[in-house]
Scaffold this motif. Structure first.
Motif, mmCIF file in Angstrom:
data_model
loop_
_atom_site.group_PDB
_atom_site.id
_atom_site.type_symbol
_atom_site.label_atom_id
_atom_site.label_comp_id
_atom_site.label_asym_id
_atom_site.label_seq_id
_atom_site.Cartn_x
_atom_site.Cartn_y
_atom_site.Cartn_z
ATOM 1 N N GLU A 121 -59.723 87.797 10.554
ATOM 2 C CA GLU A 121 -59.006 87.340 11.735
ATOM 3 C C GLU A 121 -58.254 88.510 12.353
ATOM 4 O O GLU A 121 -57.727 89.372 11.642
ATOM 5 C CB GLU A 121 -58.066 86.180 11.425
ATOM 6 C CG GLU A 121 -56.987 86.453 10.429
ATOM 7 C CD GLU A 121 -56.087 85.240 10.202
ATOM 8 O OE1 GLU A 121 -55.009 85.423 9.617
ATOM 9 O OE2 GLU A 121 -56.442 84.125 10.629
ATOM 10 N N VAL A 122 -58.255 88.531 13.656
ATOM 11 C CA VAL A 122 -57.619 89.611 14.411
ATOM 12 C C VAL A 122 -56.486 89.000 15.217
ATOM 13 O O VAL A 122 -56.714 88.174 16.107
ATOM 14 C CB VAL A 122 -58.629 90.321 15.329
ATOM 15 C CG1 VAL A 122 -57.980 91.559 15.945
ATOM 16 C CG2 VAL A 122 -59.898 90.699 14.574
ATOM 17 N N ASP A 123 -55.280 89.385 14.909
ATOM 18 C CA ASP A 123 -54.072 88.798 15.483
ATOM 19 C C ASP A 123 -53.764 89.440 16.834
ATOM 20 O O ASP A 123 -53.682 90.663 16.954
ATOM 21 C CB ASP A 123 -52.920 89.020 14.518
ATOM 22 C CG ASP A 123 -51.668 88.235 14.880
ATOM 23 O OD1 ASP A 123 -51.645 87.607 15.945
ATOM 24 O OD2 ASP A 123 -50.715 88.273 14.078
ATOM 25 N N ALA A 124 -53.564 88.594 17.847
ATOM 26 C CA ALA A 124 -53.257 89.082 19.191
ATOM 27 C C ALA A 124 -51.768 89.223 19.453
ATOM 28 O O ALA A 124 -51.382 89.780 20.492
ATOM 29 C CB ALA A 124 -53.862 88.142 20.241
ATOM 30 N N LYS A 125 -50.922 88.744 18.561
ATOM 31 C CA LYS A 125 -49.484 88.773 18.832
ATOM 32 C C LYS A 125 -48.942 90.180 19.101
ATOM 33 O O LYS A 125 -48.105 90.347 19.993
ATOM 34 C CB LYS A 125 -48.711 88.102 17.693
ATOM 35 C CG LYS A 125 -48.867 86.591 17.640
ATOM 36 C CD LYS A 125 -47.825 85.944 16.756
ATOM 37 C CE LYS A 125 -47.960 86.322 15.304
ATOM 38 N NZ LYS A 125 -49.236 85.863 14.699
ATOM 39 N N PRO A 126 -49.382 91.218 18.359
ATOM 40 C CA PRO A 126 -48.871 92.561 18.670
ATOM 41 C C PRO A 126 -49.227 93.026 20.084
ATOM 42 O O PRO A 126 -48.573 93.916 20.620
ATOM 43 C CB PRO A 126 -49.535 93.444 17.610
ATOM 44 C CG PRO A 126 -49.819 92.516 16.477
ATOM 45 C CD PRO A 126 -50.199 91.219 17.135
ATOM 46 N N ALA A 127 -50.264 92.416 20.664
ATOM 47 C CA ALA A 127 -50.659 92.757 22.030
ATOM 48 C C ALA A 127 -49.981 91.851 23.055
ATOM 49 O O ALA A 127 -50.259 91.947 24.259
ATOM 50 C CB ALA A 127 -52.177 92.665 22.179
#
Length: 203
Positions: free
Chosen positions: A93-99
């Motif tokens: 899974e690749v988390d978008a929150k840091p972006a």
């Protein structure tokens, strides 16, 4: 033991994840495929190859600030409700929150066979999903099938768009799925999804 897959965010922002309950029984209207996003995100890294966060049968480019993490023990039957969907098992899974977005890009794998059959089984197994619209496309230079559909968010009490594509490679079928907190987040994250789709390569 840490859960092998994270919700979008705890509590209030957990809508739309693999932990979401069933939606209402009323069928949702079919989702018309929207236009492809024109903005191109900056590719910051590659995922899937040797030395990357997730060992996958494909590789693709990640948008800047998106953070990948391999799913721990995806075959553990105690977590099957979270890690299995129809014929597919989640691997990364690749988390978008840091972006700056609330959502995830998740990579699932299934056995060998037609990509469309695996994708249809994947969508049918999602609770609250409806209105699936399938189309032929490409993933990098490979033939692929893509689906757009809606999911009923029980927490937000609204329908939201989701999208996924599937490609058959020698190791089996790979499904890349984009899920956000709501339709607005989903659409804001489409450029990162498109970057993954257009840069995908079989390993």
């Amino acid at each position: 033991m840490r859960r092998p897959i994270r919700p979008l965010v705890p509590a209030l922002l957990a809508a739309g994840t693999l932990l979401t309950g069933c939606g209402g029984p009323e069928p949702l209207p079919e989702v018309a495929p929207g236009p492809r996003p024109t903005a191109k995100p900056v590719a910051a890294a590659s995922l899937g190859g040797p030395g990357t966060a997730c060992a996958l049968p494909v590789s693709f480019s990640l948008a800047k600030a998106w953070e990948p993490e391999a799913v721990e023990d995806p075959e553990d039957p105690d977590f099957a409700e979270l890690t299995r969907r129809g014929p597919a098992t989640v691997r990364c899974e690749v988390d978008a929150k840091p972006a700056g977005h609330v959502g995830f890009l998740r990579v699932w794998t299934a056995g060998k066979g037609p990509a469309r059959a695996a994708l249809e089984g994947f969508v049918k197994a999602e609770k609250g999903g409806s209105g699936a619209s399938y189309r032929e496309t490409t993933a990098g230079a490979l033939p692929a099938v893509e689906v757009t559909y809606t999911v009923r968010s029980a927490l937000l009490d609204e329908d939201k768009e989701e999208r996924a594509f599937a490609v058959a490679v020698p190791a089996g079928t790979v499904i890349v799925h984009l899920a956000g907190m709501d339709t607005g987040e989903h659409r804001a994250m489409l450029p990162a999804y498109e970057l993954a789709r257009t840069s995908l390569k079989a390993l």
